[in-house]
Write an enzyme that holds these catalytic residues in place. Structure first.
Site, mmCIF file in Angstrom:
data_model
loop_
_atom_site.group_PDB
_atom_site.id
_atom_site.type_symbol
_atom_site.label_atom_id
_atom_site.label_comp_id
_atom_site.label_asym_id
_atom_site.label_seq_id
_atom_site.Cartn_x
_atom_site.Cartn_y
_atom_site.Cartn_z
ATOM 1 C CE LYS B 188 -4.276 1.591 2.218
ATOM 2 N NZ LYS B 188 -5.388 1.223 3.104
ATOM 3 C CD GLU B 194 8.246 -7.334 7.220
ATOM 4 O OE1 GLU B 194 7.855 -6.218 6.782
ATOM 5 O OE2 GLU B 194 8.066 -7.694 8.392
ATOM 6 N N GLY B 241 -5.780 -3.327 4.139
ATOM 7 C CA GLY B 241 -4.918 -4.392 3.625
ATOM 8 C C GLY B 241 -5.571 -5.764 3.704
ATOM 9 N NE ARG B 242 -8.060 -6.059 9.706
ATOM 10 C CZ ARG B 242 -7.482 -4.930 10.090
ATOM 11 N NH1 ARG B 242 -6.271 -4.626 9.658
ATOM 12 N NH2 ARG B 242 -8.089 -4.081 10.888
ATOM 13 C CD GLU B 327 -3.483 -6.806 10.635
ATOM 14 O OE1 GLU B 327 -2.435 -7.443 10.807
ATOM 15 O OE2 GLU B 327 -3.748 -6.236 9.566
ATOM 16 C CG HIS B 358 -4.776 -38.849 11.004
ATOM 17 N ND1 HIS B 358 -4.574 -40.166 11.301
ATOM 18 C CD2 HIS B 358 -5.893 -38.811 10.236
ATOM 19 C CE1 HIS B 358 -5.503 -40.909 10.706
ATOM 20 N NE2 HIS B 358 -6.318 -40.105 10.049
ATOM 21 C CE LYS B 468 4.525 -2.171 10.034
ATOM 22 N NZ LYS B 468 3.652 -1.405 9.125
#
Lengths: 499, 499
Positions: B188, B194, B241-242, B327, B358, B468
């Site tokens: 954005k 990252e 963003g999400r 979030e 399992h 951050k």
């Protein structure tokens, strides 16, 4: 079997309950950093202070944990509900100076040799792709090993198929050619529904061209399936599925990164075994980790714990540990057959950093529930972009700090961080085969220690049986569901409507 | 902004608290099956009985949830802490008959067209591999879309790189050729640490041969990076963003399965939007799901909830929802700026069935904590092995039944299943693009509804900021850490020792 007691009955634990710190003192001077054969554990933000730890160690000792560990290594049938010993440690033992019964370690070594030879031959053959068909422990462990040692991969490409959903095997096979593909069918009983269903699909797909081998304790069934005698590998019934990656069950990873690296993995695990068996409690990493678990669950009443490796190749680690811990100690009846009146295993879940930071860390920082967190990191990377790796580690350190210290913002409450979110950090030098073996075995022992302290039978898994039985019944009543309960009938009729 | 209230202040909720059933009545006659535009929800094992649900619906109504939903769709700045509207619904709106402000839906459609054209051209080009570089919402959403619609994949292969760990990008690039590779840099702000670190590595690797494009709201930064004006795609600041997978952020998935399928995904989401906005509360799927969440968290005090899709291609669904929910609502300050005195978002986690069976189902069946479970299944599969799919569904039905009904074993307590482990089942016909769009948007709205009922600001994420800032500080003090706290200093010195 003599009466077993949970740690909560000891005098030291009772003293702990009445004297524990309130978790808010943030006494950063009592930094508890310890060195364990190449690993450093920092517990200074665990919320546990020196005196709490002292009492917990006393309580563990009063609970005779060391005698229980010894009994396990000596091959006592501590998996008493299934009348079996628990000797996955034999899989990485040295028969010339064994920690476990000599005959078990010898048998394990024999079987290992056969698998390693097969792996070496396969690496030199025309096989380009290996498909491991297994589920649960026959999938998560070998998959984690192959992924976590990606820098060492040099053989055929390995794929893992577990889910009975046809999507899983169809997507996997779509890029492969039968003549270059080896299937490894991994099932202790060779009757696991998912695995056998996928094995049949693979057989049909492979025709006479694909190669098959099996890892099982039921040789007859594997022969019946059509697998050659020499391509059937086995392991002892004293190896539980979720502890089996060190055995011939690890065949896919042996093929992926070779015999020498696999032996290094075993050497690392053996080191962890020796430490678990012989180190005093205060220097015993699995025991310290188990006490941190009990502190979180039984003193702090936290229901879950986040596992956060800052090492991308450990992307399946949390999932692997989820099975290991939750299948072992997700129990509510103690070893005396009594319903417990305390909490046992929490939910373990997690994600590699920094991915988790951009997903659920918001809740970890500012949610209404406190989730204890575990950071796992390595000082070195195998990859060339050192500065990326430095950013990765800086983020790990920053998160650990932020969770614990918080940050007060009086003006803008939305930006206020309460802190006190306890966590610990586990560091080592480099994710080598030895270190990965050590890490995984340490976490296995942590779960074993938890089980001793919670006094639950860690080595069975009756909880998975009921669903299996019911699934069979539902399949049989698929077209005539009158005998089933109302809800299932209604769901089946919806499925029919949607079909 | 007027004072907002949580649902707990309503009269109906207070009545619920005093009259709720004890959750043990197992009244299977009050089976609550509802049909929602192609989806069936079965709540008969939710532990919620008819009268509880009636009171919760009344409480939601008293909390004016419908007015709040309307305000969102009308573009009110309900993300008030960031002074923004919340209009990801515009991304799938129809400007000729819009549910959201016309200018937003028009802008979204314009941008979508540009991205779809670019996707179509890319599918016809020499590009064989697409690498999406993004993290959080710029990764989880598009990745989930591409995976969940695997049967529709027909274009270049798409890869997702998120982690700053150099392992992630190194492993991904190791099989690719620059001249056939398109990188999509998704950020954005075009400053995400990252993403920009990985983008720089990609640029170096690609030389002049690889193709680059960008999805961002910061065009200048993308131009500076060297991306061609025509290859920069954007979206409005009213898209979080999400919630961004429907926007140009979904470019990788548009390339993977083509423009027509992407439009179908949007059509399904639009259907969910219309239903959320217009259906009465008792027929409103996201609201029923949100009420089940509040029942679990605030009435039953459960801290976590397991998401269990019986559809292998939804293997990332739980992780995607984890971000979406945790979030958004992992907050402890309400919309009035007050610390809440109730629990908000639980931990969502999960795994596809039958794999989870399992692994951790043992704890779900027999652990000391109750974890509410959600089963998601489809009557049809895209793959040819129908009998595998039938086994898959039978297992889902069996687990749902076993969790709730339990199974008494008086002789062997270790095989005793207490039952009462509440769950719900969501069924549909087939995982088509339309259905996947509908499912994802429904879960988005569930989270929005939760936020309204818990009265928390769902659309910011201040919780990710502190880490951050601290990471930057630690990087700057890497070689001279005297200014840092003791624990961080000690961890840094361990890292140096291990380096």
């Amino acid at each position: 079997m003599a009466m077993n007691h949970a740690i909560f009955e000891t005098k030291a634990w009772q003293k702990l309950v009445s004297t524990q710190n309130n978790g808010n003192s943030r006494d950063l001077d009592s930094v508890m950093v310890k060195d364990f054969d190449g690993w450093v554990l920092d517990m200074s933000r665990s919320g546990i202070e020196a005196n709490d730890l002292k009492l917990m160690l006393e309580a563990a000792s009063q609970c005779q944990i060391q005698a229980q560990i010894k009994a396990a290594f000596q091959g006592e049938k501590i998996n008493f509900t299934e009348n079996r010993a628990v000797l996955h440690m034999s899989l990485r033992d040295d028969p010339s100076d064994p920690l476990t019964p000599k005959e078990n370690s010898e048998f394990a070594l024999e079987q290992l040799q056969l698998a390693l030879e097969f792996a070496t031959k396969t690496r030199q053959s025309k096989i380009t792709d290996v498909v491991n068909i297994g589920i649960g422990g026959s999938d998560l462990g070998p998959k984690l090993l192959s992924e976590s040692l990606r820098p060492y991969l040099s053989g055929p490409k390995v794929h893992y198929v577990s889910n009975v959903d046809p999507a899983h095997i169809s997507v996997t096979l779509s890029c492969l050619k039968p003549e270059n593909t080896l299937f490894i069918i991994v099932s202790k009983t060779f009757t696991t529904q998912e695995t056998m269903t996928n094995a049949m699909i693979a057989k049909k797909w492979g025709g006479n061209l694909a190669t098959f081998c099996a890892v099982t304790t039921n040789k007859e069934k594997a022969l019946e399936f059509g697998i050659d005698q020499k391509s059937i590998f086995t392991f002892g019934d004293w190896v539980g599925g979720r502890y089996s990656l060190w055995s011939t069950v690890g065949l896919s990873s042996m093929i992926a990164f070779g015999a020498d690296h696999f032996k290094q993995v075993l050497a690392g695990a053996h080191q962890a075994d020796k430490d678990f068996l012989t180190k005093p409690l205060e220097e015993n990493l699995p025991i310290l980790l188990a006490l941190w678990d009990l502190w979180n669950v039984n003193i702090k009443q936290y229901d879950s714990c986040a596992i956060l490796p800052y090492e991308h190749n450990l992307e399946s680690f949390a999932r692997w540990f989820q099975q290991l811990a939750m299948e072992s100690n997700g129990k509510s009846v103690d070893r005396n057959g009594q319903r417990v009146d305390y909490q046992t295993c929490p939910t373990y879940w997690g994600e590699v950093g920094t991915n988790g930071q951009h997903a659920f860390y918001q809740l970890l920082h500012q949610g209404t529930t406190i989730t204890p967190c575990e950071f796992i990191g390595f000082a070195q990377t195998h990859y060339k972009d050192q500065s990326s790796h430095q950013i990765l580690l800086a983020n790990m350190l920053a998160q650990a700090k932020a969770f614990y210290e918080g940050h007060e913002d009086k003006k803008n409450k939305f930006k206020n961080f309460e802190g006190g979110r306890t966590n610990l950090t586990l560091l080592s030098d480099k994710p080598t085969p030895f270190r990965i073996g050590q890490l995984l075995a340490t976490f296995e022992h942590r779960v074993m220690a938890q089980g001793f302290l919670w006094n639950v039978p860690s080595f069975d898994q009756w909880g998975v049986e009921l669903g299996k039985v019911l699934a069979k019944g539902i399949l049989e009543s698929w077209n005539d569901s009158k005998s089933l309960d109302k809800t299932t009938q209604s769901l089946l009729s919806t499925i029919r409507k949607f079909s």
